[in-house]
Design an enzyme around this catalytic site. Structure first.
Site, short mmCIF file in Angstrom:
data_model
loop_
_atom_site.label_atom_id
_atom_site.label_comp_id
_atom_site.label_asym_id
_atom_site.label_seq_id
_atom_site.Cartn_x
_atom_site.Cartn_y
_atom_site.Cartn_z
N LYS A 1 49.73 117.30 74.15
CA LYS A 1 51.17 117.01 74.07
C LYS A 1 51.87 117.93 73.07
O LYS A 1 51.23 118.57 72.23
CB LYS A 1 51.39 115.55 73.69
CG LYS A 1 51.07 114.64 74.87
CD LYS A 1 51.72 113.30 74.77
CE LYS A 1 51.48 112.57 76.10
NZ LYS A 1 51.65 111.14 75.98
N ARG B 1 43.62 108.65 76.77
CA ARG B 1 44.01 109.30 78.04
C ARG B 1 43.95 110.81 77.79
O ARG B 1 44.70 111.32 76.95
CB ARG B 1 45.42 108.84 78.42
CG ARG B 1 45.92 109.34 79.75
CD ARG B 1 47.30 108.76 80.05
NE ARG B 1 47.80 109.28 81.31
CZ ARG B 1 48.45 110.42 81.45
NH1 ARG B 1 48.69 111.19 80.40
NH2 ARG B 1 48.87 110.81 82.64
C1 9MG Z 1 51.75 109.20 82.42
N1 9MG Z 1 51.59 109.43 81.00
C2 9MG Z 1 51.88 110.56 80.31
N2 9MG Z 1 51.63 110.39 79.01
C3 9MG Z 1 51.17 109.12 78.87
C4 9MG Z 1 50.75 108.35 77.77
O1 9MG Z 1 50.77 108.82 76.54
N3 9MG Z 1 50.35 107.09 78.00
C5 9MG Z 1 50.35 106.57 79.24
N4 9MG Z 1 49.94 105.30 79.40
N5 9MG Z 1 50.74 107.26 80.33
C6 9MG Z 1 51.15 108.51 80.12
#
Ligand code: 9MG
Length: 281
Positions: A226, A260
């Site tokens: 990110k 994630r």
């Molecule tokens: C779809 N998406 C993109 N970034 C995300 C994040 O940090 N958390 C979750 N749950 N979905 C995300």
């Protein structure tokens, strides 16, 4: 001394609170299908899934709509067309949990019909009809916090106290879910790194992630590649692996149950190092 194994079942997703679950990201973006190369794209997505499973993913998160800052809207039909055939194919070939990243009731309905294990909703079931569709199922749900909407969320986000504001949001969404018949044990909370948050907000949330554990639910953290990594380190997207792993490790140390990630193998390696150390604590 023997360790107490604390296992919490969120419906459809077995969430062992002593083991961090790795959620591998599979983005089926609008341009993936725009050149008529659907078949190639579909097969390469399946190969990617297989590789993530081999590398140790516990959950695959499939998304058919971009939620990046400034992203344009996609119709429910387009999203279903991108995501559901893959869900079906994955479920028929592999023994793996699948989460569908969507905010649309129509997509949620199809995902539930075709065996998804979790809905990952960056809008926390606030869109019309979503609570009702999910309530008719047994599926797990990730409720993510976002200030504003993807189109404009990074234009001067502000909070009185970011941790209290997110906690308040979670409490309201949990109440709303319960009111609609969605049991608390189906929910996962996610503070939404990068969603309506400045660089400083993101790092404060990371440092204080444990605060969200007070609600008694599993916490998911998504920091992989990110801008909170890129902007701090001045790294392009393809140069953010080390920063992403460092942030993921901090998130796990602060209580994240699910991370994630794009880079499954490297994340699993990092988790295994943490687990080896944890035995001696
Ligand atoms: C779809 N998406 C993109 N970034 C995300 C994040 O940090 N958390 C979750 N749950 N979905 C995300």
């Amino acid at each position: 001394m023997s360790k107490i194994i604390q296992t919490k079942t969120i419906t459809s997703i077995k969430c062992d609170l002593n083991k961090t679950q790795v959620m591998g990201i599979l983005n089926i973006t609008p341009d993936s299908f725009s050149d008529g190369g659907q078949f190639t794209c579909f097969n390469s997505a399946l190969k990617q899934v297989e590789q993530m499973i081999i590398n140790g993913a516990d959950i695959i998160d499939i998304g058919g709509e971009s939620t990046r800052p400034g992203a344009v809207d996609v119709s429910a039909q387009d999203e279903i067309f991108r995501v559901i055939p893959l869900l079906k194919a994955i479920k028929s070939r592999f023994d793996i949990k699948v989460s569908i990243d969507t905010s649309k009731e129509e997509v949620m309905g199809e995902a539930i019909t075709y065996g998804a294990d979790m809905i990952n909703d960056v809008r926390a079931l606030q869109n019309k009809g979503c609570l009702e569709v999910v309530a008719q199922s047994n599926i797990a749900v990730c409720l993510m916090h976002m200030q504003g909407l993807p189109r404009s969320m990074q234009e001067n986000p502000q909070y009185k106290n970011i941790i209290d504001d997110i906690l308040e949001f979670f409490k309201q969404r949990i109440n709303c879910c319960e009111h609609h018949g969605i049991n608390k044990d189906r929910l996962v909370l996610d503070p939404g790194f990068g969603f309506g948050k400045t660089l400083a907000h993101n790092y404060e949330v990371l440092a204080k992630l444990t605060h969200f554990k007070s609600l008694g639910l599993p916490v998911l953290a998504g920091v992989s590649r990110k801008s909170m990594i890129g902007n701090l380190l001045n790294r392009k997207v393809n140069e953010r692996l080390a920063g992403s792993l460092a942030a993921a490790i901090v998130a796990i140390e602060q209580g994240a149950n699910i991370i994630r990630v794009h880079d499954v193998q490297e994340s699993v390696d990092a988790i295994n190092i943490l687990s080896a150390v944890a035995q001696y604590k």
